[in-house]
Write a protein that holds these residues in place. Structure first.
Motif, mmCIF file in Angstrom:
data_model
loop_
_atom_site.group_PDB
_atom_site.id
_atom_site.type_symbol
_atom_site.label_atom_id
_atom_site.label_comp_id
_atom_site.label_asym_id
_atom_site.label_seq_id
_atom_site.Cartn_x
_atom_site.Cartn_y
_atom_site.Cartn_z
ATOM 1 N N ALA A 123 7.118 -2.422 -7.565
ATOM 2 C CA ALA A 123 7.014 -2.893 -6.177
ATOM 3 C C ALA A 123 8.258 -2.525 -5.377
ATOM 4 C CB ALA A 123 6.803 -4.401 -6.164
ATOM 5 N N GLU A 124 9.443 -2.581 -6.023
ATOM 6 C CA GLU A 124 10.678 -2.204 -5.323
ATOM 7 C C GLU A 124 10.651 -0.732 -4.927
ATOM 8 O OE1 GLU A 124 15.537 -2.160 -6.036
ATOM 9 O OE2 GLU A 124 14.204 -3.035 -7.546
ATOM 10 N N VAL A 125 10.159 0.123 -5.822
ATOM 11 C CA VAL A 125 10.062 1.552 -5.519
ATOM 12 C C VAL A 125 9.080 1.779 -4.374
ATOM 13 C CG1 VAL A 125 9.409 3.807 -6.412
ATOM 14 C CG2 VAL A 125 10.696 2.234 -7.859
ATOM 15 N N GLU A 126 7.951 1.098 -4.403
ATOM 16 C CA GLU A 126 6.947 1.262 -3.344
ATOM 17 C C GLU A 126 7.486 0.799 -2.000
ATOM 18 O OE1 GLU A 126 3.678 -0.936 -4.877
ATOM 19 O OE2 GLU A 126 2.988 0.667 -6.218
ATOM 20 N N THR A 127 8.249 -0.279 -2.011
ATOM 21 C CA THR A 127 8.855 -0.763 -0.760
ATOM 22 C C THR A 127 9.849 0.260 -0.215
ATOM 23 O OG1 THR A 127 8.619 -3.070 -1.457
ATOM 24 C CG2 THR A 127 10.227 -2.611 0.268
ATOM 25 N N ALA A 128 10.664 0.836 -1.107
ATOM 26 C CA ALA A 128 11.626 1.856 -0.670
ATOM 27 C C ALA A 128 10.913 3.076 -0.113
ATOM 28 C CB ALA A 128 12.531 2.251 -1.838
ATOM 29 N N ALA A 129 9.782 3.443 -0.717
ATOM 30 C CA ALA A 129 9.061 4.640 -0.271
ATOM 31 C C ALA A 129 8.449 4.445 1.115
ATOM 32 C CB ALA A 129 7.970 4.994 -1.277
ATOM 33 N N ARG A 130 8.125 3.220 1.474
ATOM 34 C CA ARG A 130 7.506 2.974 2.791
ATOM 35 C C ARG A 130 8.451 3.290 3.939
ATOM 36 N NH1 ARG A 130 4.662 -1.348 0.222
ATOM 37 N NH2 ARG A 130 6.286 -2.859 0.732
ATOM 38 N N VAL A 131 9.761 3.272 3.663
ATOM 39 C CA VAL A 131 10.734 3.577 4.723
ATOM 40 C C VAL A 131 10.482 4.961 5.306
ATOM 41 C CG1 VAL A 131 13.181 4.017 5.158
ATOM 42 C CG2 VAL A 131 12.500 2.031 3.822
ATOM 43 N N LEU A 132 10.046 5.897 4.457
ATOM 44 C CA LEU A 132 9.856 7.275 4.918
ATOM 45 C C LEU A 132 8.687 7.400 5.888
ATOM 46 C CD1 LEU A 132 10.391 9.200 1.557
ATOM 47 C CD2 LEU A 132 12.051 8.788 3.378
ATOM 48 N N ASP A 133 7.778 6.454 5.874
ATOM 49 C CA ASP A 133 6.591 6.553 6.722
ATOM 50 C C ASP A 133 6.622 5.608 7.914
ATOM 51 O OD1 ASP A 133 5.360 8.496 5.042
ATOM 52 O OD2 ASP A 133 4.853 6.897 3.634
ATOM 53 N N LEU A 134 7.699 4.828 8.036
ATOM 54 C CA LEU A 134 7.814 3.912 9.168
ATOM 55 C C LEU A 134 8.542 4.592 10.333
ATOM 56 C CD1 LEU A 134 8.881 0.581 7.436
ATOM 57 C CD2 LEU A 134 6.685 1.064 8.518
ATOM 58 N N PRO A 135 8.273 4.158 11.572
ATOM 59 C CA PRO A 135 9.071 4.665 12.692
ATOM 60 C C PRO A 135 10.539 4.321 12.496
ATOM 61 C CG PRO A 135 7.115 3.504 13.469
ATOM 62 C CD PRO A 135 7.206 3.240 12.003
ATOM 63 N N ALA A 136 11.403 5.277 12.763
ATOM 64 C CA ALA A 136 12.837 5.078 12.554
ATOM 65 C C ALA A 136 13.629 5.085 13.852
ATOM 66 C CB ALA A 136 13.383 6.157 11.626
ATOM 67 N N ALA A 137 13.086 5.696 14.893
ATOM 68 C CA ALA A 137 13.811 5.803 16.162
ATOM 69 C C ALA A 137 12.830 6.186 17.261
ATOM 70 C CB ALA A 137 14.924 6.847 16.048
ATOM 71 N N ARG A 138 13.356 6.210 18.491
ATOM 72 C CA ARG A 138 12.549 6.652 19.640
ATOM 73 C C ARG A 138 13.081 7.979 20.149
ATOM 74 N NH1 ARG A 138 13.510 3.679 24.110
ATOM 75 N NH2 ARG A 138 15.318 2.665 23.149
ATOM 76 N N LEU A 139 12.170 8.880 20.463
ATOM 77 C CA LEU A 139 12.528 10.137 21.111
ATOM 78 C C LEU A 139 12.283 9.986 22.608
ATOM 79 C CD1 LEU A 139 13.245 13.207 21.018
ATOM 80 C CD2 LEU A 139 10.784 13.618 20.852
ATOM 81 N N VAL A 140 13.322 10.237 23.404
ATOM 82 C CA VAL A 140 13.206 10.193 24.863
ATOM 83 C C VAL A 140 13.457 11.604 25.382
ATOM 84 C CG1 VAL A 140 14.025 9.146 26.996
ATOM 85 C CG2 VAL A 140 14.070 7.825 24.863
ATOM 86 N N SER A 141 12.440 12.201 25.994
ATOM 87 C CA SER A 141 12.564 13.578 26.472
ATOM 88 C C SER A 141 11.573 13.820 27.593
ATOM 89 C CB SER A 141 12.302 14.558 25.319
ATOM 90 O OG SER A 141 12.415 15.894 25.751
ATOM 91 N N ARG A 142 12.044 14.471 28.665
ATOM 92 C CA ARG A 142 11.202 14.831 29.807
ATOM 93 C C ARG A 142 10.451 13.627 30.384
ATOM 94 N NH1 ARG A 142 10.508 20.345 30.524
ATOM 95 N NH2 ARG A 142 11.321 21.669 28.830
ATOM 96 N N GLY A 143 11.121 12.490 30.400
ATOM 97 C CA GLY A 143 10.529 11.297 31.002
ATOM 98 C C GLY A 143 9.572 10.534 30.116
ATOM 99 N N ASP A 144 9.301 11.026 28.924
ATOM 100 C CA ASP A 144 8.402 10.343 27.996
ATOM 101 C C ASP A 144 9.191 9.863 26.781
ATOM 102 O OD1 ASP A 144 6.103 10.827 29.530
ATOM 103 O OD2 ASP A 144 5.898 12.839 28.678
ATOM 104 N N GLU A 145 8.614 8.925 26.048
ATOM 105 C CA GLU A 145 9.226 8.490 24.802
ATOM 106 C C GLU A 145 8.143 8.185 23.775
ATOM 107 O OE1 GLU A 145 10.388 3.973 24.723
ATOM 108 O OE2 GLU A 145 11.332 4.918 26.469
ATOM 109 N N ARG A 146 8.503 8.402 22.506
ATOM 110 C CA ARG A 146 7.580 8.123 21.412
ATOM 111 C C ARG A 146 8.377 7.853 20.150
ATOM 112 N NH1 ARG A 146 6.854 12.634 18.017
ATOM 113 N NH2 ARG A 146 7.738 14.602 18.832
ATOM 114 N N PRO A 147 7.788 7.121 19.199
ATOM 115 C CA PRO A 147 8.506 6.842 17.953
ATOM 116 C C PRO A 147 8.533 8.056 17.035
ATOM 117 C CG PRO A 147 6.315 5.871 17.883
ATOM 118 C CD PRO A 147 6.495 6.422 19.265
ATOM 119 N N LEU A 148 9.566 8.144 16.220
ATOM 120 C CA LEU A 148 9.720 9.235 15.248
ATOM 121 C C LEU A 148 9.919 8.660 13.851
ATOM 122 C CD1 LEU A 148 12.244 11.710 16.953
ATOM 123 C CD2 LEU A 148 9.745 11.851 16.941
#
Length: 405
Positions: free
Chosen positions: A186-211
């Protein structure tokens, strides 16, 4: 070693803490105390576990150096899990040397893993990576091999090496399944989920989206990025740190958010100097700070004057974007640590953040006033925690350099 101690040790090795306690719960000899301490740690009673291990270390005789060293290693792991970063790392290093000298390579490697995990937690990634390279995981049993790969994945995630992180997590998952320990899986699976979660926002050309982390990694290779997570400007592997120059970073971010357009002088003054009304002194200071920003970004981008203000122009034909945290605020870094669901002391947060204890205490009190964190215990036993927030960008806010830093 008698049969009950042997059976309890085997039960602990397989993750059966209750089975181990059934065999040694009523015994007070040194080996039984040590096994009871480890069992209580597995069950989550870290305070009792720490007390039992201290008693066991005192109860072992002067000729039982290996047993005492194993108690020190177990106590160090409890300190790490309970976020007691004031626990002396030199004691763990000394215990590892004793274990190595007496041929206990498995527990010596386990001690090395704990030391590396502490280095990762406080952002000393270069030291952690060197120490991990010196550690041979070959003799480790499956549970410790899984822990070793989790450490490697943690370093790779902090470095934004997503492919390396995913490979390490795959190896950790395989070792966890070999160990047959559901908690470790379960600890490994929890750590692996970090790679698929949004980590930051991209702000460009007036728009923004999660990355996601992989998208952040790709962004750094093709775009001039004003990184509001680390307060730097990045392009083509070059990094301009602006964390100690908040006015220049505020100007760079405002210009990057407006790209390819320009920003009015009044807006820049409000963003950089927090002035509601611009007068001639503000405009003069803006010209000075824009000149300093030009000098800092030379080779990466140009800052051009326009009729109404200034605009940022990348060198070449690249794009400009802002990488912003999903959650922003004056105490976002503190929340990033508390979002792991563990209970932290203010002194541990101070060490991890590299900030003064009083600064951290003020931040915690402010967050507590907003009901974002809560305190447990009193005095030296007081700990702070916050429930994990879905998608909270812990990785990019935590300390430690990225590959190009």
């Amino acid at each position: 070693m008698d049969s009950l101690i042997t059976a309890a040790a085997r039960a602990l090795a397989s993750g059966d803490a209750l089975g181990a306690l059934k065999r040694v719960a009523l015994r007070d000899d040194a080996p039984a105390l040590a096994l009871r301490g480890i069992a209580m740690a597995q069950l989550g009673d870290l305070v009792r576990a720490k007390a039992l291990l201290k008693s066991a270390a005192r109860a072992f005789g002067p000729r039982e150096a290996v047993a005492r060293a194993r108690c020190v290693v177990a106590e160090a792991e409890i300190a790490l899990v309970s976020r007691d970063l004031t626990w002396p790392p030199k004691a763990l290093d000394a215990a590892a040397k004793v274990l190595e000298a007496h041929g206990d390579r498995v527990n010596a490697a386990h001690a090395g893993n704990i030391a590396i995990r502490r280095l990762v937690l406080i952002g000393r990634l270069d030291e952690a990576e060197r120490a991990l390279g010196r550690l041979d995981p070959t003799p480790l049993p499956p549970p410790l091999r899984a822990a070793h790969e989790l450490v490697a994945a943690g370093i790779a995630v902090r470095r934004l090496r997503t492919e390396a992180a995913r490979a390490a997590l795959d190896r950790a998952g395989f070792a966890a399944r070999q160990a047959g320990m559901p908690v470790l899986t379960a600890e490994v699976e929890t750590a692996a989920r970090v790679l698929d979660l949004p980590a930051a926002r991209l702000v460009s050309r007036g728009d923004e989206r999660p990355l996601r982390l992989a998208e952040v990694e790709a962004l750094f290779s093709s775009t001039l990025v004003v990184d509001a997570c680390r307060h730097v400007v990045r392009a083509d592997g070059a990094v301009v740190p602006l964390a100690s120059r908040p006015v220049l970073f505020a100007l760079a971010r405002a210009l990057a958010e407006a790209w390819p357009g320009d920003v009015a002088r009044g807006v820049l003054i409000a963003r950089a100097f927090r002035g509601k009304h611009a007068d001639e002194s503000h405009r003069a200071r803006l010209r000075v700070e824009i000149g300093r920003l030009r000098a800092e970004l030379a080779g990466l981008a140009e800052v051009l004057a326009t009729k109404r203000g200034f605009a940022l122009l990348p060198r070449g034909s690249g794009e400009i974007a802002v990488l912003a945290p999903l959650v922003e605020g004056p105490h976002a870094a503190v929340l990033a640590f508390l979002a792991d669901g563990e209970a932290w002391s203010s002194s541990a947060l101070s060490i991890a953040l590299g900030a003064s204890p009083r600064t951290v205490q003020r931040a915690l009190e402010s967050l507590a006033g907003e009901d974002k964190v809560q305190a447990i215990g009193r005095g030296r036993a007081r700990r702070w925690m916050s429930p994990p927030l879905s998608g909270f960008p812990t990785i990019l806010l935590l300390p430690g350099p990225l590959p190009s830093d």
